[in-house]
Design an enzyme around this catalytic site. Structure first.
Site, PDB file in Angstrom:
ATOM      1  CG  ASP A   1      -4.610  -9.794   4.596  1.00 21.70           C
ATOM      2  OD1 ASP A   1      -4.300 -10.497   3.728  1.00 21.70           O
ATOM      3  OD2 ASP A   1      -4.455  -8.595   4.483  1.00 21.70           O
TER       4      ASP A   1
ATOM      5  CG  HIS B   1      -1.887  -1.154   1.372  1.00 18.28           C
ATOM      6  ND1 HIS B   1      -2.637  -1.390   0.260  1.00 18.28           N
ATOM      7  CD2 HIS B   1      -2.214  -1.827   2.303  1.00 18.28           C
ATOM      8  CE1 HIS B   1      -3.630  -2.471   0.468  1.00 18.28           C
ATOM      9  NE2 HIS B   1      -3.121  -2.811   1.557  1.00 18.28           N
TER      10      HIS B   1
ATOM     11  CG  HIS C   1      -6.685  -5.536   2.786  1.00 19.51           C
ATOM     12  ND1 HIS C   1      -6.136  -6.348   3.572  1.00 19.51           N
ATOM     13  CD2 HIS C   1      -7.812  -4.630   3.360  1.00 19.51           C
ATOM     14  CE1 HIS C   1      -6.999  -6.305   4.653  1.00 19.51           C
ATOM     15  NE2 HIS C   1      -7.794  -5.199   4.623  1.00 19.51           N
TER      16      HIS C   1
ATOM     17  CG  ASP D   1      -2.780  -8.580   1.697  1.00 17.37           C
ATOM     18  OD1 ASP D   1      -3.833  -7.977   2.116  1.00 17.37           O
ATOM     19  OD2 ASP D   1      -1.651  -8.481   2.372  1.00 17.37           O
TER      20      ASP D   1
END
Length: 313
Positions: free
Chosen positions: A253, A134, A172, A170
């Protein structure tokens, strides 16, 4: 024949914490190192201590003024309100903590070193502290101060690797990597992530100028569905792109017991995906990423390392 896989780690992760109440205030990389060693899977000759990326190396992607601001936040252990708002440090989940510069710089140093090794020869290098996807050029974002996948990919490109594929598992969306290489024909960024989850980017039709493919999936996404996407969507993309290096972001995650996603994957699904994707390229850089249940992170990343070493986890 490719040499045995290498594992890049550091003792900095053993004591460094984002804060007691932060989602990353848990042991992750140190637990993986300890579990791999306890199982006899991490002999000394397979382990490399991560260097710390220099400001000049970080500035290959990041704004030098931003790099200096992170370093100053560590030195002073504070940041003034104007700088906090400018750089997004000390707010929005990106706290000032004891090693706020050295810890992410170490993650970046490990990923850069892995790319240097793999640029010279084929093989697998595992950097579980990497995967901070990110991070933006001039702002912290999503617990990520620097973007080590971007820096690793740039290292490959700078060393003459013609095509680099990035596959993000991931929960995200890998927004920072996608934005960094928007429109770059030498990089293909593929992200499988939970639809509607922060950062609320990565829609199915988003192509980032042709350099990205996004595969948003619904809550409850299962092992068999991941296997289908890998086999029927991602592997054909890689076969057409013909990467000379492959970067795998293996955020933990998306596991069923992680508190920060609604996906339902098992460690077995991750190991299968990593094994299948690794077969698409001779140079494979395996990174970590998200993961907020310390038990599943340790088991998951240890299992990924075991898979690349022919071990059953």
């Amino acid at each position: 024949m490719a040499p045995p896989p290498l594992f890049v780690g550091s003792e900095i992760y053993r004591a460094s914490r984002y804060g007691a109440t932060h989602p990353l205030g848990i042991p992750r990389v140190s637990a993986v190192m300890d579990l791999c060693r306890a199982l006899g899977w991490l002999p000394d000759h397979a382990y490399l201590d991560s260097p710390v990326a220099t400001p000049a190396q970080l500035a290959r992607f990041h704004d030098p003024a931003y790099v200096a601001a992170v370093a100053e936040a560590e030195r002073a252990q504070r940041i003034d309100p104007e700088a906090s708002a400018r750089w997004n440090i000390g707010r929005n989940g990106n706290p000032v903590f004891g090693e706020v510069f050295r810890r992410p710089a170490t993650s970046c140093g490990g990923t850069i070193r892995a790319a240097q090794i793999l640029s010279a020869r084929e093989g697998v290098v595992h950097v579980p502290a990497g995967g901070t996807h990110h991070g933006l050029r001039d702002r912290a974002s999503g617990f990520c101060y620097f973007n080590d996948p971007v820096l690793g990919i740039l290292e490959f490109l700078d060393r003459g690797i013609a095509r680099v594929a990035y596959v993000d598992l991931d929960a995200h969306h890998g927004d920072g990597v996608e934005m960094a290489f928007a429109g770059e024909p030498r990089v293909l960024a593929v992200s499988i992530h939970e639809d509607g989850r922060w950062p609320h980017t990565g829609r199915l039709g988003d192509r980032a100028g042709g350099s990205a493919r996004n595969l948003p999936v619904p809550a409850g996404f299962t092992d068999s569905e991941l296997a289908f996407l890998v086999d029927e969507a991602v592997l054909p993309l890689l076969q057409r792109f013909r990467p000379e290096a492959l970067v795998l972001q293996c955020g933990a995650d998306a596991r069923a017991d992680d508190p920060m996603s609604g996906l339902s994957l098992s460690n077995r699904a991750y190991r299968r995906a990593v094994a299948a994707l690794s077969g698409a390229c001779g140079r494979v850089l395996v990174l970590g990423g998200g993961g907020y249940n310390p038990w599943s992170v340790a088991r998951g990343w240890t299992g990924v390392w075991g898979t690349r070493n022919g071990r059953e986890a």
